[in-house]
Design a protein around this motif. Structure first.
Motif, mmCIF file in Angstrom:
data_model
loop_
_atom_site.group_PDB
_atom_site.id
_atom_site.type_symbol
_atom_site.label_atom_id
_atom_site.label_comp_id
_atom_site.label_asym_id
_atom_site.label_seq_id
_atom_site.Cartn_x
_atom_site.Cartn_y
_atom_site.Cartn_z
ATOM 1 N N CYS A 82 0.829 -1.210 0.000
ATOM 2 C CA CYS A 82 0.000 0.000 0.000
ATOM 3 C C CYS A 82 0.861 1.256 0.000
ATOM 4 O O CYS A 82 0.542 2.250 -0.667
ATOM 5 C CB CYS A 82 -0.924 0.009 1.213
ATOM 6 N N PHE A 83 1.972 1.229 0.777
ATOM 7 C CA PHE A 83 2.832 2.405 0.860
ATOM 8 C C PHE A 83 3.492 2.717 -0.480
ATOM 9 O O PHE A 83 3.961 3.838 -0.694
ATOM 10 C CB PHE A 83 3.917 2.214 1.923
ATOM 11 N N ALA A 84 3.556 1.759 -1.390
ATOM 12 C CA ALA A 84 4.192 2.015 -2.678
ATOM 13 C C ALA A 84 3.441 3.078 -3.471
ATOM 14 O O ALA A 84 4.046 3.824 -4.241
ATOM 15 C CB ALA A 84 4.283 0.727 -3.491
ATOM 16 N N CYS A 85 2.130 3.163 -3.279
ATOM 17 C CA CYS A 85 1.316 4.091 -4.067
ATOM 18 C C CYS A 85 0.579 5.127 -3.223
ATOM 19 O O CYS A 85 0.207 6.177 -3.737
ATOM 20 C CB CYS A 85 0.278 3.332 -4.887
ATOM 21 N N HIS A 86 0.319 4.795 -1.959
ATOM 22 C CA HIS A 86 -0.543 5.637 -1.136
ATOM 23 C C HIS A 86 0.233 6.281 0.007
ATOM 24 O O HIS A 86 1.063 5.637 0.651
ATOM 25 C CB HIS A 86 -1.686 4.814 -0.540
ATOM 26 N N ARG A 87 -0.099 7.532 0.272
ATOM 27 C CA ARG A 87 0.481 8.232 1.407
ATOM 28 C C ARG A 87 -0.435 8.058 2.610
ATOM 29 O O ARG A 87 -1.664 8.116 2.503
ATOM 30 C CB ARG A 87 0.630 9.715 1.069
ATOM 31 N N PHE A 88 0.183 7.812 3.760
ATOM 32 C CA PHE A 88 -0.591 7.700 4.994
ATOM 33 C C PHE A 88 0.290 8.180 6.141
ATOM 34 O O PHE A 88 1.401 7.683 6.337
ATOM 35 C CB PHE A 88 -1.035 6.248 5.252
ATOM 36 N N ASP A 89 -0.194 9.169 6.865
ATOM 37 C CA ASP A 89 0.512 9.652 8.047
ATOM 38 C C ASP A 89 1.951 10.063 7.717
ATOM 39 O O ASP A 89 2.915 9.654 8.353
ATOM 40 C CB ASP A 89 0.495 8.585 9.147
ATOM 41 N N VAL B 113 3.139 17.507 -26.075
ATOM 42 C CA VAL B 113 3.470 16.150 -25.669
ATOM 43 C C VAL B 113 2.791 15.853 -24.340
ATOM 44 O O VAL B 113 2.784 16.689 -23.436
ATOM 45 C CB VAL B 113 5.003 15.971 -25.540
ATOM 46 N N VAL B 114 2.190 14.661 -24.231
ATOM 47 C CA VAL B 114 1.659 14.204 -22.944
ATOM 48 C C VAL B 114 2.560 13.097 -22.423
ATOM 49 O O VAL B 114 3.098 12.305 -23.203
ATOM 50 C CB VAL B 114 0.207 13.704 -23.061
ATOM 51 N N MET B 115 2.753 13.081 -21.110
ATOM 52 C CA MET B 115 3.579 12.054 -20.483
ATOM 53 C C MET B 115 2.692 11.191 -19.600
ATOM 54 O O MET B 115 1.908 11.710 -18.801
ATOM 55 C CB MET B 115 4.710 12.696 -19.694
ATOM 56 N N VAL B 116 2.811 9.885 -19.750
ATOM 57 C CA VAL B 116 1.907 8.934 -19.117
ATOM 58 C C VAL B 116 2.695 8.032 -18.174
ATOM 59 O O VAL B 116 3.683 7.408 -18.572
ATOM 60 C CB VAL B 116 1.189 8.064 -20.171
ATOM 61 N N ASN B 117 2.257 7.982 -16.914
ATOM 62 C CA ASN B 117 2.847 7.051 -15.954
ATOM 63 C C ASN B 117 2.201 5.685 -16.138
ATOM 64 O O ASN B 117 0.977 5.553 -16.072
ATOM 65 C CB ASN B 117 2.639 7.536 -14.516
ATOM 66 N N THR B 118 3.004 4.669 -16.386
ATOM 67 C CA THR B 118 2.480 3.337 -16.694
ATOM 68 C C THR B 118 2.603 2.350 -15.538
ATOM 69 O O THR B 118 2.170 1.210 -15.662
ATOM 70 C CB THR B 118 3.212 2.765 -17.918
ATOM 71 N N ASP B 119 3.206 2.778 -14.422
ATOM 72 C CA ASP B 119 3.392 1.888 -13.279
ATOM 73 C C ASP B 119 3.230 2.715 -12.015
ATOM 74 O O ASP B 119 4.091 3.531 -11.682
ATOM 75 C CB ASP B 119 4.773 1.243 -13.324
ATOM 76 N N MET B 120 2.142 2.510 -11.293
ATOM 77 C CA MET B 120 1.870 3.313 -10.102
ATOM 78 C C MET B 120 2.950 3.161 -9.045
ATOM 79 O O MET B 120 3.181 4.065 -8.250
ATOM 80 C CB MET B 120 0.514 2.931 -9.504
ATOM 81 N N MET B 121 3.622 2.014 -9.008
ATOM 82 C CA MET B 121 4.626 1.787 -7.984
ATOM 83 C C MET B 121 5.973 2.402 -8.326
ATOM 84 O O MET B 121 6.900 2.360 -7.522
ATOM 85 C CB MET B 121 4.784 0.283 -7.729
#
Length: 847
Positions: A713-720, A781-789
């Motif tokens: 979860c911490f790879a993609c989400h911020r908590f505290d 140009v648009v830049m696309v993130n392909t890996d949330m982690m």
């Protein structure tokens, strides 16, 4: 415009199923593709011809209800929109005044004020504050006067906004952190700021702003003729704009540093309430102050990754009262216009955040409410992207009357009375400030200490040294340290100037505080005083060091990761021979890379107390960390840390550890983490009874935090204050979801994908397929993130090469993340995610 930021792609349900290939100069983003708050309408008034009129980044209104706008790299234009609800064309005229590249515009005192951010050196194209008037006293603006040059412009962190002060007699000027402090005639900020890092600072891994010292971005109050400047607030990174509410309180939206993602020093974009004399703690590289440092103020609310641009309040808009009172903030890179609903809280404010208008692409630059027609206008553009002008109106009949005015928080009056002493000497300030040094409210305590720092320390130094109340003593002694010696990095010879005799007295006074009996928040404040003291006054004597270690070595670890991080810094500074084994154990047990980095960063300069085994374990961590993900500077920060640590080794140690220090992580086989066995493909109904009965008490929050890391979860989400930034910040999830809804979103992430985090599927004319979230724009140009982690995994796609673009039906969050968890573990994880709502900020709770 601030620098690049990651962007959350937001695609409304109205997005067409296929977007045709773009023409050479396509129209600005179609409002039909935007998600707009209920009962509001957005209309596109004007698509800016890029080659002729550039890309608009700043906007204001004039007395006739027209708009004045600026191209980021060119001229000023006057815009006359058609009446609301009527057909007609938008009229655009070039203003003849030879000035442009404005990032701040304001009509006031019968003139147009212009803040130029440009690399030029002439009288009309250099960065600075200008006044533009008409030589014929008519409608033709043709006379340009430079009121104050401002050094450091030309980039995207230079001088920005200008607004009218609520007293109606002055201007307020907003400057980003690459703008050098200009000469000021008065200051609300105690002029005793410093870097105040106890251990050597880590500059940015890519060198951005290395060597630039605080206090960072600043806000000034300025006379209409530009001659008198008062420093009002400091410590920002890159606040593009600011606005006053009806009570005369100032707010801004400050930038993050996306290269810091997944480090403990990353600070999200945030809305800040800006009282007189405030400091917000920007320092370069890894030196940014965490929000709990007592010598800076926390934000009202964290927004997350983004790129802050224009802001305004909704006053004068023909909107419902709730939206008239909202603070509107623009995020350039995520394409979001937020409505921030502020509420008084203690001596300051708290806030709820609503997405008001979102779109893709929607690089928002500035916005205003036009008092002539009660409509909101916003612009998109910047960095030579396609620009457009839009109008927002309310489509329903407005209710009669309006809600009551925004009241003051219960402690706001106390805070304001203390701020009256900022910037002047008054013997009454000592008694008034002293009474509030122990206030439970952060903003009141800060105002009380700042009031003291503006007074002659001869009036209160002895009182500070004799104070027996722990809270009051801590903040009084912090003030005494700050006013009694400069920060060495801010002196010409970089040497410590503090008086050793006074240092001993302050140490004795601090020593009376029982560390075991104060709260975690008070421990952090106390440790910060030690850090600033040793930074400005130098290390203690041998006897003082011995006494300090005798008291604090047994207190480590303290059971709170933030306290442990602060305490470790001081123990390492004093070269405690006993700290290495305890700190390496904390490093081994820490579930998040942010917590691990905090320990590794401090241990890099520890020379005492190592064994060969501990050294090897420390350097082996870097092999594991090679697989960690973060912002663009992440791996370079790791290299700096490892290089600093290697520099502490004796030749024999270096030789013994050379293989692991120089190892290629791909060739090193570390002991694998034991695999978790499959338990069950959980459904919400499987856990219904446990959710109903099992969250009422007795859950293991410490295990929940470790499970939050284990489930990635911490790879993609911020908590505290820790975790990734590509997914939503879950710190406030307790206020938005019940246990069942929260768990369902984890177990079945594709059941309902939020527009805010929905991926796109792009098919190109050369038959490529790119799936991810649009994270940045540059020209066409648009830049696309392909890996949330992995925040750095981006693919660039030329807009003219896009054949079709449609929302992805599948969430970028994988399913099955909890299939290896037992029911008790799922409940502990759920309880942990809801813990901030139940227990307040988890920062001040023991592990």
């Amino acid at each position: 415009m601030p620098r690049s930021r990651l962007v959350l792609a937001v695609l409304a349900a109205a997005w067409p199923t296929a977007a045709p290939a773009q023409p050479k100069d396509p129209p600005a983003t179609d409002p039909a593709t935007m998600k707009v708050a209920k009962d509001f309408k957005v209309e596109l008034l004007y698509s800016v011809p890029k080659d002729a009129e550039g890309s608009w980044v700043a906007m204001c209104t004039d007395p006739k209800g027209r708009l004045i706008v600026s191209d980021q790299y060119g001229a000023l234009y006057r815009v006359t929109p058609p009446p609301v609800g009527a057909a007609g064309e938008t009229k655009v005229e070039k203003i003849p005044a030879q000035v442009g590249s404005a990032q701040g515009l304001l009509w006031a005192f019968d003139a147009l004020y212009v803040v130029v951010n440009a690399p030029g050196k002439g009288k009309t194209n250099a960065s600075g504050l200008y006044r533009v008037t008409s030589s014929k006293k008519d409608d033709t603006l043709d006379t340009v006067e430079l009121l104050r040059p401002l050094e450091g412009g030309g980039g995207e962190h230079g001088p920005h906004a200008v607004l009218l002060h609520p007293d109606g007699k002055r201007l307020t000027v907003v400057c980003g952190n690459q703008t050098k402090l200009t000469k000021f005639d008065a200051t609300k900020v105690p002029p005793v700021w410093g870097e105040d890092h106890l251990l050597p600072r880590l500059p940015d891994g890519r060198g951005f702003m290395a060597g630039v010292l605080g206090p960072g971005g600043a806000i000034y109050n300025v006379s209409p003729d530009g001659k008198q400047w008062e420093l009002f607030s400091v410590g920002f990174r890159n606040q593009y704009d600011a606005a006053y509410n009806r009570r005369g309180d100032l707010f801004t939206y400050d930038a993050d540093m996306e290269w810091d993602f997944n480090t403990p020093w990353y600070r999200p974009t945030r809305v800040c309430y800006v009282p007189p004399g405030s400091e917000f703690g920007w320092r370069n590289g890894a030196g940014k102050y965490p929000p709990f440092y007592p010598d800076n103020l926390p934000p009202v609310v964290d927004i997350g990754p983004g790129s802050p641009t224009g802001v305004c309040f909704g006053y004068g808009a023909k909107f419902p009262a709730k939206y008239q009172d909202a603070f509107y903030i623009c995020d350039w890179s995520y394409g979001k216009l937020y409505a921030v609903h502020l509420k008084p809280s203690g001596g300051a404010y708290k806030a709820d955040v609503e997405e008001f208008v979102t779109g893709t692409p929607l690089p928002l630059t500035d916005l205003v409410v036009n008092p002539a027609d009660g409509a909101m206008y916003f612009a998109i553009g910047g960095r030579k992207t396609k620009s457009g002008l839009y109008r927002v109106t309310y489509t329903k009949e407005l209710p009669g009357g309006r809600d009551s005015e925004l009241g003051a928080g219960p402690l706001a009056g106390v805070r304001r009375s203390l701020e009256e002493f900022h910037g002047k000497q008054d013997p009454a300030a000592v008694a008034a400030g002293w009474a509030q040094l122990g206030s439970p409210d952060r903003f009141v305590r800060f105002a009380a200490r700042a009031a003291l720092e503006h007074q002659d320390p001869k009036l209160w130094a002895d009182k500070a040294l004799a104070e027996t109340d722990p809270a009051k003593a801590t903040h009084a002694l912090l003030a005494l340290v700050r006013v009694s010696a400069p920060c060495p990095e801010h002196t010409s010879d970089k040497k410590v100037k503090g008086d050793p005799a006074l240092r001993s007295k302050i140490l004795a006074a601090l020593g009376r505080i029982d560390f075991a009996k104060v709260t975690d928040e008070q421990k952090l404040d106390l440790l910060r005083v030690y850090q600033v003291l040793f930074n400005r006054f130098g290390p203690p004597t041998a006897d003082e060091r011995k006494a300090w270690l005798a008291k604090y070595t047994p207190a480590f670890p303290a059971g709170n990761r933030f306290v442990d991080g602060m305490l470790l810094e001081v123990l390492v500074y004093l070269q405690d021979e006993a700290v290495a084994p305890k700190a390496v154990k904390l490093l081994k047990d820490a579930p998040t890379q942010e917590e691990q980095l905090e320990y590794v960063r401090s241990l890099r300069v520890l020379r005492a107390g190592w064994t060969p085994e501990l050294r090897r374990e420390y350097f082996t961590w870097f092999v594991k960390a090679a697989n960690y993900k973060g912002g663009a500077s992440f791996q370079l920060f790791l290299k700096r840390i490892k290089d600093d640590a290697a520099a502490t080794l004796a030749p024999a140690e270096m030789q013994a550890l050379a293989a692991i220090i120089n190892a290629d992580p791909a060739t090193v086989k570390l002991p694998p983490e034991p695999p978790r066995p499959f338990v069950k493909a959980w459904k919400v109904d499987d856990l219904a009874k446990g959710l109903e009965d099992g969250l009422k008490g007795g859950r293991d929050f410490d295990r929940g935090r470790k499970l939050f890391a284990s489930a990635k979860c911490f790879a993609c989400h911020r908590f505290d204050n820790e975790g990734g930034a590509n997914g939503p910040d879950l710190s406030g999830v307790a206020g938005r979801f019940g246990p069942r809804d929260l768990l369902e979103s984890v177990l079945d992430p594709s059941k309902e994908v939020s527009d805010q985090y929905q991926a796109v599927e792009i098919r190109t004319t050369d038959e490529r397929v790119v799936i991810g979230r649009i994270v940045n724009l540059k020209e066409d140009v648009v830049m696309v993130n392909t890996d949330m982690m992995d925040p750095g995994s981006t693919v660039s796609v030329a807009r003219k090469a896009i054949d079709t673009m449609r929302p992805s039906r599948v969430s970028m969050m994988p399913a099955g993340l909890l299939d290896t968890f037992t029911e008790a573990e799922v409940l502990d994880l759920t309880a942990y995610m809801l813990s901030r709502g139940d227990r307040g900020h988890a920062m001040f709770k023991k592990r």
